[in-house]
Scaffold this motif. Structure first.
Motif, PDB file in Angstrom:
ATOM      1  N   GLY A  25       0.821  -1.208   0.000  1.00 45.23           N
ATOM      2  CA  GLY A  25       0.000   0.000   0.000  1.00 45.23           C
ATOM      3  C   GLY A  25       0.856   1.259   0.000  1.00 45.23           C
ATOM      4  N   ILE A  26       0.260   2.374  -0.418  1.00 47.55           N
ATOM      5  CA  ILE A  26       0.943   3.673  -0.423  1.00 47.55           C
ATOM      6  C   ILE A  26       0.573   4.421   0.855  1.00 47.55           C
ATOM      7  CG2 ILE A  26       1.260   5.850  -1.634  1.00 47.55           C
ATOM      8  CD1 ILE A  26       2.355   3.424  -3.128  1.00 47.55           C
ATOM      9  N   GLN A  27       1.583   4.865   1.581  1.00 45.78           N
ATOM     10  CA  GLN A  27       1.329   5.576   2.831  1.00 45.78           C
ATOM     11  C   GLN A  27       1.248   7.079   2.614  1.00 45.78           C
ATOM     12  OE1 GLN A  27       3.012   4.098   6.518  1.00 45.78           O
ATOM     13  NE2 GLN A  27       3.917   6.108   6.915  1.00 45.78           N
ATOM     14  N   THR A  28       2.218   7.659   1.912  1.00 47.10           N
ATOM     15  CA  THR A  28       2.201   9.096   1.637  1.00 47.10           C
ATOM     16  C   THR A  28       2.683   9.341   0.213  1.00 47.10           C
ATOM     17  OG1 THR A  28       4.456   9.414   2.463  1.00 47.10           O
ATOM     18  CG2 THR A  28       2.643   9.715   4.037  1.00 47.10           C
ATOM     19  N   ALA A  29       2.307  10.478  -0.334  1.00 45.33           N
ATOM     20  CA  ALA A  29       2.756  10.874  -1.675  1.00 45.33           C
ATOM     21  C   ALA A  29       2.826  12.389  -1.738  1.00 45.33           C
ATOM     22  CB  ALA A  29       1.804  10.341  -2.739  1.00 45.33           C
ATOM     23  N   LYS A  30       3.727  12.886  -2.586  1.00 41.82           N
ATOM     24  CA  LYS A  30       3.926  14.328  -2.719  1.00 41.82           C
ATOM     25  C   LYS A  30       4.167  14.706  -4.177  1.00 41.82           C
ATOM     26  CE  LYS A  30       6.019  15.043   1.857  1.00 41.82           C
ATOM     27  NZ  LYS A  30       7.228  15.501   2.597  1.00 41.82           N
ATOM     28  N   VAL A  31       3.842  15.957  -4.493  1.00 41.60           N
ATOM     29  CA  VAL A  31       4.263  16.585  -5.739  1.00 41.60           C
ATOM     30  C   VAL A  31       5.324  17.622  -5.394  1.00 41.60           C
ATOM     31  CG1 VAL A  31       3.595  17.939  -7.751  1.00 41.60           C
ATOM     32  CG2 VAL A  31       1.962  16.342  -6.741  1.00 41.60           C
ATOM     33  N   TYR A  32       6.467  17.535  -6.033  1.00 46.57           N
ATOM     34  CA  TYR A  32       7.519  18.533  -5.887  1.00 46.57           C
ATOM     35  C   TYR A  32       7.479  19.443  -7.110  1.00 46.57           C
ATOM     36  CZ  TYR A  32       9.535  15.943  -1.980  1.00 46.57           C
ATOM     37  OH  TYR A  32       9.740  15.338  -0.764  1.00 46.57           O
ATOM     38  N   TYR A  33       7.634  20.759  -6.887  1.00 48.00           N
ATOM     39  CA  TYR A  33       7.537  21.688  -8.012  1.00 48.00           C
ATOM     40  C   TYR A  33       8.418  22.908  -7.770  1.00 48.00           C
ATOM     41  CZ  TYR A  33       4.554  24.608  -5.081  1.00 48.00           C
ATOM     42  OH  TYR A  33       4.076  25.412  -4.067  1.00 48.00           O
ATOM     43  N   THR A  34       8.767  23.571  -8.865  1.00 50.48           N
ATOM     44  CA  THR A  34       9.529  24.811  -8.804  1.00 50.48           C
ATOM     45  C   THR A  34       9.391  25.533 -10.134  1.00 50.48           C
ATOM     46  OG1 THR A  34      11.710  25.796  -8.344  1.00 50.48           O
ATOM     47  CG2 THR A  34      11.674  23.768  -9.625  1.00 50.48           C
ATOM     48  N   THR A  35       9.654  26.811 -10.133  1.00 49.36           N
ATOM     49  CA  THR A  35       9.739  27.563 -11.392  1.00 49.36           C
ATOM     50  C   THR A  35      11.177  27.957 -11.686  1.00 49.36           C
ATOM     51  OG1 THR A  35       9.256  29.637 -10.233  1.00 49.36           O
ATOM     52  CG2 THR A  35       7.377  28.454 -11.216  1.00 49.36           C
ATOM     53  N   ASP A  36      12.095  27.479 -10.842  1.00 53.10           N
ATOM     54  CA  ASP A  36      13.520  27.749 -11.025  1.00 53.10           C
ATOM     55  C   ASP A  36      14.292  26.562 -10.472  1.00 53.10           C
ATOM     56  OD1 ASP A  36      16.141  28.594 -11.097  1.00 53.10           O
ATOM     57  OD2 ASP A  36      15.771  30.537 -10.143  1.00 53.10           O
ATOM     58  N   THR A  37      14.863  25.747 -11.364  1.00 54.74           N
ATOM     59  CA  THR A  37      15.530  24.522 -10.925  1.00 54.74           C
ATOM     60  C   THR A  37      16.818  24.782 -10.148  1.00 54.74           C
ATOM     61  OG1 THR A  37      16.627  24.363 -13.083  1.00 54.74           O
ATOM     62  CG2 THR A  37      14.555  23.148 -12.801  1.00 54.74           C
ATOM     63  N   LEU A  38      17.263  26.034 -10.100  1.00 49.96           N
ATOM     64  CA  LEU A  38      18.430  26.379  -9.287  1.00 49.96           C
ATOM     65  C   LEU A  38      18.045  26.697  -7.851  1.00 49.96           C
ATOM     66  CD1 LEU A  38      20.435  28.595 -11.806  1.00 49.96           C
ATOM     67  CD2 LEU A  38      20.716  26.153 -11.321  1.00 49.96           C
ATOM     68  N   GLN A  39      16.737  26.777  -7.597  1.00 51.82           N
ATOM     69  CA  GLN A  39      16.232  27.062  -6.260  1.00 51.82           C
ATOM     70  C   GLN A  39      15.662  25.785  -5.640  1.00 51.82           C
ATOM     71  OE1 GLN A  39      16.621  30.083  -4.787  1.00 51.82           O
ATOM     72  NE2 GLN A  39      17.759  30.626  -6.657  1.00 51.82           N
ATOM     73  N   PRO A  40      15.465  25.763  -4.324  1.00 53.45           N
ATOM     74  CA  PRO A  40      14.895  24.575  -3.670  1.00 53.45           C
ATOM     75  C   PRO A  40      13.496  24.244  -4.213  1.00 53.45           C
ATOM     76  CG  PRO A  40      15.871  26.054  -2.051  1.00 53.45           C
ATOM     77  CD  PRO A  40      15.861  26.795  -3.355  1.00 53.45           C
ATOM     78  N   TRP A  41      13.171  22.953  -4.177  1.00 52.86           N
ATOM     79  CA  TRP A  41      11.848  22.496  -4.625  1.00 52.86           C
ATOM     80  C   TRP A  41      10.830  22.665  -3.500  1.00 52.86           C
ATOM     81  CZ3 TRP A  41      10.902  20.083  -9.481  1.00 52.86           C
ATOM     82  CH2 TRP A  41      12.035  19.875 -10.273  1.00 52.86           C
ATOM     83  N   SER A  42       9.662  23.173  -3.854  1.00 52.26           N
ATOM     84  CA  SER A  42       8.534  23.172  -2.922  1.00 52.26           C
ATOM     85  C   SER A  42       7.782  21.856  -3.095  1.00 52.26           C
ATOM     86  CB  SER A  42       7.597  24.348  -3.206  1.00 52.26           C
ATOM     87  OG  SER A  42       8.281  25.578  -3.095  1.00 52.26           O
ATOM     88  N   ASN A  43       6.929  21.513  -2.136  1.00 49.93           N
ATOM     89  CA  ASN A  43       6.143  20.285  -2.280  1.00 49.93           C
ATOM     90  C   ASN A  43       4.771  20.447  -1.656  1.00 49.93           C
ATOM     91  OD1 ASN A  43       6.043  18.763   0.518  1.00 49.93           O
ATOM     92  ND2 ASN A  43       8.143  19.550   0.306  1.00 49.93           N
ATOM     93  N   VAL A  44       3.831  19.692  -2.186  1.00 44.55           N
ATOM     94  CA  VAL A  44       2.480  19.620  -1.629  1.00 44.55           C
ATOM     95  C   VAL A  44       2.121  18.151  -1.490  1.00 44.55           C
ATOM     96  CG1 VAL A  44       1.694  21.833  -2.545  1.00 44.55           C
ATOM     97  CG2 VAL A  44       1.448  19.770  -3.939  1.00 44.55           C
ATOM     98  N   SER A  45       1.350  17.848  -0.465  1.00 48.06           N
ATOM     99  CA  SER A  45       0.929  16.468  -0.239  1.00 48.06           C
ATOM    100  C   SER A  45      -0.129  16.047  -1.247  1.00 48.06           C
ATOM    101  CB  SER A  45       0.383  16.308   1.178  1.00 48.06           C
ATOM    102  OG  SER A  45       1.402  16.522   2.132  1.00 48.06           O
ATOM    103  N   MET A  46      -0.104  14.782  -1.591  1.00 42.63           N
ATOM    104  CA  MET A  46      -1.133  14.195  -2.441  1.00 42.63           C
ATOM    105  C   MET A  46      -2.027  13.326  -1.565  1.00 42.63           C
ATOM    106  SD  MET A  46       1.245  13.059  -5.704  1.00 42.63           S
ATOM    107  CE  MET A  46      -0.095  12.914  -6.889  1.00 42.63           C
ATOM    108  N   SER A  47      -3.272  13.195  -1.965  1.00 44.81           N
ATOM    109  CA  SER A  47      -4.216  12.338  -1.246  1.00 44.81           C
ATOM    110  C   SER A  47      -4.879  11.398  -2.232  1.00 44.81           C
ATOM    111  CB  SER A  47      -5.271  13.182  -0.522  1.00 44.81           C
ATOM    112  OG  SER A  47      -5.979  13.984  -1.454  1.00 44.81           O
TER     113      SER A  47
END
Length: 581
Positions: A411-433
């Motif tokens: 089973g899957i316990q947790t999932a996230k989407v990682y995103y950015t508009t600048d790959t030289l900067q840290p990635w933000s993330n949001v939880s998936m449900s």
């Protein structure tokens, strides 16, 4: 749960009958004239080995881009090519080498600076019928219940090479994997692995060689066998090509993901170009990807053999005959002036992968390259992720919905989407449900972005048992991306427009695709006009929703000449030229 397997050797009453005039290391990928006379007796001598009834559970044939634990090769001819394959593969997974003298192979590899830490060996069977083309006689990765137990599924090799045909027995025994074999009626099937491309979700592609080599079975019976053993619900069979000789689909087609098909392209009218194009148009007209949308076709030029094509005296040089090895993709190269284009196309379409080219001018005269001399075994513990990448959008106000199918046997316990508009900067993330329990769909929302931004993103899943997987498998080095279209004005309003993307193929000779990116819901008419301005076909008329859609017309209905596709709405009128040949 593991099954004990009783492996039986392949016995033949008359070894001398199967002796070949060519030595083992010289056996080509195609069938020699002497082998053609031996095929009938060979097929009558196939013995029972492994499990010969279909698996009791629902099964799924894995796609080649999924995670693998082992790459298998047979060390015979073309050892300089095999050496370079091993050099790159050991950095990604274990490598099993089938050979007659492991000490000699070890000396060759260590002398080339290749570590043996991830290398193991299987003794090659003695006797005639050993060749390097392991793709065609090795067993295929299949999972029960999509992501549960790993099985290997084998069929009868379509060459009278008994020692080759027995190779899956030895590899399955070494890896302790249950082996299922389609060798006994009513489940006897003769086919090469190079003529089978699964998408990982119940669809597979072959040439009609599968029908030609199994004349004792109807197409419906063949489809039933493939469904029971491989989990294939939709089996697409393309017309064989006039000049490829062996009719293996991997010589001109490669699936890069669930919806992207890499297709070898010849200059207009050259060699197998017309038939390849007809096959692809048949696909676009009759079969969608697992996402319910038309396949995205990526063309890669087929290089000439010097100045000759296969329709003349040239060998069948191909760039599609490559292999995925986790985060590395290995493909054949030939001449720098053509190789550079192939490198570019692969880098554009396989973001983050280490793209490795290996010169295959040695192998290609025997009708084979990288894919033909390798075969992977999938991981024992797959975490499956499937996602249809987001397209460019004009949306600047609402979140971008990311849906992904995610599965693991725990089973899957947790999932996230990682995103950015600048790959030289840290990635933000949001939880998936999880939003669709039946289909294992997880959903996350990337916040809306301003016009002019490019959004880079990938997804990650964590299983209950603790396994983590990302998609693309190369993330965060590799990622998907989409553009937020439109031009920002001084008062922060966004001006957008509807466009026709490049119509393809152009020139057109069969089913032709008209891609439309639409900025807003509107009534629209898309029509085809001839040179004198007469409407010859209404391609679409009605309400056109926001987003990207593909429309089609059949160029076979029209005589050769110049035509125009016209888009008309209350706000926009524009045209694009198309040549019908």
């Amino acid at each position: 749960m593991r099954f004990s397997i009783k492996m039986m050797c392949v016995l033949f009453s008359s070894i001398s009958y199967f002796s070949l005039s060519l030595s083992a290391q010289d056996l080509p990928n195609y069938m020699t004239p002497q082998e053609q006379t031996q095929m009938k007796s060979y097929l009558n001598s196939i013995e029972t080995r492994g499990f010969t009834n279909p698996p009791a559970s629902k099964v799924r044939a894995a796609a080649e881009w999924e995670e693998v634990q082992t790459l298998t090769i047979k060390w015979l001819s073309y050892t300089t090519v095999l050496r370079e394959i091993v050099r790159n593969a050991v950095l990604e997974c274990k490598v099993i080498i089938v050979c007659s003298d492991s000490n000699s192979v070890k000396t060759t590899l260590t002398g080339a600076g290749i570590s043996l830490q991830n290398v193991s060996f299987v003794a090659q069977r003695t006797g005639t019928g050993n060749s390097v083309w392991i793709r065609d006689y090795m067993a295929n990765t299949v999972y029960t219940n999509d992501v549960d137990s790993l099985l290997l599924v084998d069929w009868i090799y379509n060459r009278p090479r008994p020692q080759d045909d027995a190779t899956p027995i030895d590899i399955a025994a070494k890896m302790n994997i249950p082996l299922y074999q389609m060798t006994n009626a009513p489940y006897a099937l003769t086919t090469p692995g190079g003529n089978f491309i699964p998408d990982g979700f119940g669809k597979a592609f072959s040439s009609k060689l599968i029908l030609d080599e199994n004349t004792g079975s109807t197409e419906a019976q063949i489809d039933t066998m493939i469904k029971k053993f491989m989990g294939i619900e939709k089996y697409v069979k393309f017309q064989t090509l006039p000049y490829d000789g062996i009719h293996h689909i991997d010589m001109h087609i490669k699936l890069l993901d669930e919806e992207t098909m890499l297709v070898g392209q010849y200059p207009t009218g050259i060699a197998d170009g017309p038939q390849i194009e007809a096959n692809i148009q048949y696909l676009l007209s009759n079969c969608n990807s697992v996402f319910g949308t038309p396949y995205k076709i990526v063309r890669i030029p087929m290089p000439p053999d010097g100045t000759a094509w296969p329709s003349g005296s040239g060998d069948y040089l191909t760039f599609t005959n490559g292999v995925f090895v986790n985060k590395t993709y290995i493909f054949p190269t030939y001449y720098e002036q053509y190789d550079t284009v192939a490198y570019r196309i692969y880098r554009e379409n396989l973001p983050g992968y280490k793209i490795v080219g290996i010169n295959c001018n040695q192998t290609i005269p025997s009708s084979g390259a990288i894919h033909c001399i390798t075969h992977a075994v999938g991981t024992n513990n797959p975490l499956l992720i499937s996602h249809q990448r987001l397209q460019d959008t004009y949306n600047t106000t609402t979140p971008y919905i990311v849906n992904a199918k995610m599965m693991h046997r725990s089973g899957i316990q947790t999932a996230k989407v990682y995103y950015t508009t600048d790959t030289l900067q840290p990635w933000s993330n949001v939880s998936m449900s999880i939003t669709d329990v039946i289909n294992n769909i997880w959903t996350g929302n990337i916040p809306a972005q301003q016009a002019g931004k490019t959004v880079y993103y990938y997804v990650e899943a964590n299983s209950v048992s603790g396994k983590t997987q990302v998609r693309p498998i190369t993330a965060p080095t590799g990622y998907w991306k989409f553009k937020v279209l439109g031009t920002s004005t001084s008062n922060n309003e966004t001006v957008v427009e509807t466009i026709i993307k490049s119509i393809y193929p152009n020139p057109a000779s069969a089913i032709t695709c008209v891609p439309i990116v639409n900025s807003e819901n509107q009534q629209a008419d898309i029509s085809l006009f001839n040179m004198v301005g007469e409407k010859v076909e209404t391609i679409f008329n009605g309400n056109l929703p926001v987003g990207e859609r593909n429309f089609f017309f059949d160029a076979r209905n029209y005589s050769s000449g110049v035509y125009f596709v016209k888009f008309a709405s209350e706000k926009d009128i524009f045209t694009q030229k198309i040549i019908v040949k």
